[in-house]
Design an enzyme around this catalytic site. Structure first.
Site, mmCIF file in Angstrom:
data_model
loop_
_atom_site.group_PDB
_atom_site.id
_atom_site.type_symbol
_atom_site.label_atom_id
_atom_site.label_comp_id
_atom_site.label_asym_id
_atom_site.label_seq_id
_atom_site.Cartn_x
_atom_site.Cartn_y
_atom_site.Cartn_z
ATOM 1 N N TYR A 58 -17.171 38.390 -78.486
ATOM 2 C CA TYR A 58 -17.054 39.841 -78.589
ATOM 3 C C TYR A 58 -16.571 40.230 -79.996
ATOM 4 O O TYR A 58 -15.380 40.171 -80.312
ATOM 5 C CB TYR A 58 -16.115 40.394 -77.514
ATOM 6 C CG TYR A 58 -16.591 40.141 -76.090
ATOM 7 C CD1 TYR A 58 -17.898 39.710 -75.819
ATOM 8 C CD2 TYR A 58 -15.749 40.316 -75.005
ATOM 9 C CE1 TYR A 58 -18.338 39.472 -74.533
ATOM 10 C CE2 TYR A 58 -16.185 40.081 -73.705
ATOM 11 C CZ TYR A 58 -17.479 39.653 -73.480
ATOM 12 O OH TYR A 58 -17.912 39.409 -72.200
ATOM 13 N N LEU A 212 -24.364 53.931 -67.295
ATOM 14 C CA LEU A 212 -25.377 54.755 -66.615
ATOM 15 C C LEU A 212 -24.820 55.369 -65.327
ATOM 16 O O LEU A 212 -25.101 56.532 -65.005
ATOM 17 C CB LEU A 212 -26.610 53.875 -66.319
ATOM 18 C CG LEU A 212 -27.839 54.537 -65.700
ATOM 19 C CD1 LEU A 212 -28.268 55.772 -66.474
ATOM 20 C CD2 LEU A 212 -28.992 53.543 -65.647
ATOM 21 N N GLY A 215 -22.817 59.016 -64.870
ATOM 22 C CA GLY A 215 -23.429 60.344 -64.902
ATOM 23 C C GLY A 215 -23.526 60.911 -66.309
ATOM 24 O O GLY A 215 -24.039 62.007 -66.522
HETATM 25 N N1 LIG Z 1 -19.203 37.178 -68.459
HETATM 26 C C1 LIG Z 1 -20.220 37.810 -68.974
HETATM 27 O O1 LIG Z 1 -21.271 37.227 -69.287
HETATM 28 C C2 LIG Z 1 -20.127 39.289 -69.164
HETATM 29 C C3 LIG Z 1 -21.275 40.055 -69.439
HETATM 30 C C4 LIG Z 1 -21.134 41.436 -69.580
HETATM 31 C C5 LIG Z 1 -19.884 42.022 -69.484
HETATM 32 N N2 LIG Z 1 -18.784 41.233 -69.245
HETATM 33 C C6 LIG Z 1 -17.427 41.818 -69.161
HETATM 34 O O2 LIG Z 1 -17.447 42.944 -68.335
HETATM 35 C C7 LIG Z 1 -16.928 44.079 -69.041
HETATM 36 C C8 LIG Z 1 -17.540 45.359 -68.491
HETATM 37 O O3 LIG Z 1 -18.955 45.370 -68.672
HETATM 38 P P1 LIG Z 1 -19.662 46.294 -69.728
HETATM 39 O O4 LIG Z 1 -18.616 46.797 -70.669
HETATM 40 O O5 LIG Z 1 -20.824 45.558 -70.269
HETATM 41 O O6 LIG Z 1 -20.264 47.483 -68.863
HETATM 42 P P2 LIG Z 1 -19.651 48.664 -67.965
HETATM 43 O O7 LIG Z 1 -18.228 48.389 -67.643
HETATM 44 O O8 LIG Z 1 -20.612 48.847 -66.850
HETATM 45 O O9 LIG Z 1 -19.790 49.925 -68.946
HETATM 46 C C9 LIG Z 1 -18.837 50.170 -69.938
HETATM 47 C C10 LIG Z 1 -19.286 51.333 -70.825
HETATM 48 O O10 LIG Z 1 -19.561 52.498 -70.051
HETATM 49 C C11 LIG Z 1 -19.116 53.665 -70.746
HETATM 50 N N3 LIG Z 1 -18.066 54.270 -69.897
HETATM 51 C C12 LIG Z 1 -17.030 53.649 -69.301
HETATM 52 N N4 LIG Z 1 -16.304 54.512 -68.553
HETATM 53 C C13 LIG Z 1 -16.898 55.695 -68.676
HETATM 54 C C14 LIG Z 1 -16.625 56.970 -68.144
HETATM 55 N N5 LIG Z 1 -15.608 57.189 -67.317
HETATM 56 N N6 LIG Z 1 -17.456 58.000 -68.464
HETATM 57 C C15 LIG Z 1 -18.503 57.782 -69.276
HETATM 58 N N7 LIG Z 1 -18.819 56.578 -69.818
HETATM 59 C C16 LIG Z 1 -18.008 55.554 -69.525
HETATM 60 C C17 LIG Z 1 -18.566 53.204 -72.085
HETATM 61 O O11 LIG Z 1 -19.621 53.171 -73.055
HETATM 62 P P3 LIG Z 1 -20.170 54.515 -73.839
HETATM 63 O O12 LIG Z 1 -19.000 55.407 -74.044
HETATM 64 O O13 LIG Z 1 -20.747 53.960 -75.098
HETATM 65 O O14 LIG Z 1 -21.227 55.084 -72.945
HETATM 66 C C18 LIG Z 1 -18.184 51.759 -71.781
HETATM 67 O O15 LIG Z 1 -18.141 50.950 -72.924
HETATM 68 C C19 LIG Z 1 -17.209 43.754 -70.515
HETATM 69 O O16 LIG Z 1 -16.411 44.493 -71.401
HETATM 70 C C20 LIG Z 1 -16.899 42.278 -70.524
HETATM 71 O O17 LIG Z 1 -15.498 42.062 -70.584
HETATM 72 C C21 LIG Z 1 -18.894 39.893 -69.070
#
Ligand SMILES: NC(=O)c1ccc[n+]([C@@H]2O[C@H](COP(=O)([O-])OP(=O)(O)OC[C@H]3O[C@@H](n4cnc5c(N)ncnc54)[C@H](OP(=O)(O)O)[C@@H]3O)[C@@H](O)[C@H]2O)c1
Length: 317
Positions: A58, A212, A215
């Site tokens: 990261y 996504l 909303g």
């Molecule tokens: N082990 C693995 O292979 C793997 C793979 C993927 C992820 N992960 C872990 O899982 C964590 C979470 O997954 P992810 O960050 O990919 O996706 P996620 O949690 O589904 O989405 C996070 C993103 O959504 C937006 N967001 C979050 N809360 C919000 C809200 N209340 N209102 C509007 N937008 C909001 C933000 O981006 P914007 O503001 O840019 O829209 C944020 O960066 C990662 O940080 C990582 O630690 C692990």
């Protein structure tokens, strides 16, 4: 915030962990600022979040540096879950999993230095090996780190049910990080069964489908080239419209319950059988405060039957 024991460990994890991928500053657009990331980590502590998920990949160490700076001495009070094994630039110029024992040790030792820790509470293999190292050898390297007191617990990410069963027969694997959201449900089935049967805690990642399901992304969406969502098929064409349709119905249900849409999407993930906790990303404190309201929905099966009905109207899993 509710906590749950991570099976087979002395750890108790808040039902939401904070994911630090975006804090690394790569693949998440041009609006990631360290001061916002630090404020988000501190807001997480105030909200009762007691674990943080990071990885050497990261921002190639930047997320670790920001996390360590934000936590300060409190890094010893929380559970830092990090990962091991991925070379940012592998043999073909892109990220590649190298799970040779030598790389595992070097990678883990570098994480200890960046995070300012003597022992990593949960060290997870980031994804299965792409260089042919047998699983037994990789797990052996992790067990040796554990025996040396450098790692407390061992976990996996992105392994199949079959590989998880094989791994569990070789080493004391306690957790599996795996994708799960209303828009990505492959976990349900053999993998979920394996977690429940083996007593391995599932840690659900990407629970908001990269934002996504909050909303926020309605109508036509566009991202800068620096944001991986600019090439993510879930943010394009029919798949985007499908996700937006489901999210719109979810938003109506969330409004009736008086919670943010993100909280309803997250609560559903947290309450799936076999899931110990969800790991959610946030760039700013306000996002995390919305997500944290999922905690109010823990253990509310009638809410989940409404959400399941919405999901089935949109094609279910
Ligand atoms: N082990 C693995 O292979 C793997 C793979 C993927 C992820 N992960 C872990 O899982 C964590 C979470 O997954 P992810 O960050 O990919 O996706 P996620 O949690 O589904 O989405 C996070 C993103 O959504 C937006 N967001 C979050 N809360 C919000 C809200 N209340 N209102 C509007 N937008 C909001 C933000 O981006 P914007 O503001 O840019 O829209 C944020 O960066 C990662 O940080 C990582 O630690 C692990």
């Amino acid at each position: 915030m509710h906590t749950r024991p991570l099976p087979g460990t002395d750890l108790s994890l808040s039902v939401l962990g904070l994911g630090c991928w975006a804090m690394g500053g790569l693949y998440w657009g041009d609006d990631v600022r360290d001061e916002d990331s630090i404020a988000t980590v501190r807001a997480a502590l105030d909200l009762g979040v007691n674990w943080f998920d990071t990885a050497p990949l990261y921002g190639e160490g930047h997320a670790d540096a920001v996390l360590a700076r934000a936590l300060g001495d409190r890094r010893h009070e929380v559970v830092i879950a990090t990962k091991v094994g991925v070379r940012a630039r592998g043999r073909h110029g892109h990220a590649e999993s190298d799970l040779s024992p030598a790389h595992i040790r070097a990678d883990a030792e570098a994480s200890l230095r960046r995070l300012g820790l003597d022992c990593i509470p949960l060290l997870q293999i980031h994804w299965p090996c792409e260089r042919g190292t047998p699983l037994a050898d990789s797990l052996g390297a992790l067990v040796r780190l554990q025996e040396d007191g450098l790692v407390r617990h061992i976990g996996l990410c992105n392994y199949s049910a079959e590989a998880l069963r094989e791994a569990r027969a070789l080493a004391p694997v306690v957790s599996l990080q795996t994708p799960l959201s209303l828009l990505r449900r492959a976990f349900e089935g053999p993998l979920q069964r394996a977690c429940v049967d083996l007593g391995v805690g599932a840690l659900a990642y990407e629970p908001l489908c990269r934002g996504l399901l909050t909303g926020r992304y309605q109508g036509a969406v566009s991202f800068p080239d620096t944001d991986q969502r600019s090439w993510d098929e879930r943010f394009q064409g029919a798949r985007l419209r499908h996700g937006q349709g489901l999210t719109a119905d979810l938003a109506r249900a969330a409004a009736r319950l008086g919670v943010p849409t993100a909280a309803l999407a997250l609560g559903w993930v947290i309450d799936r059988e076999g899931v110990t906790a969800a790991v959610v990303g946030a760039k700013r404190p306000a996002q995390l405060r919305q997500s944290a309201q999922a905690d109010r929905l823990v253990g509310r099966p009638r809410v989940w039957s409404v959400v399941d009905r919405i999901a089935s109207l949109h094609g279910g899993s």
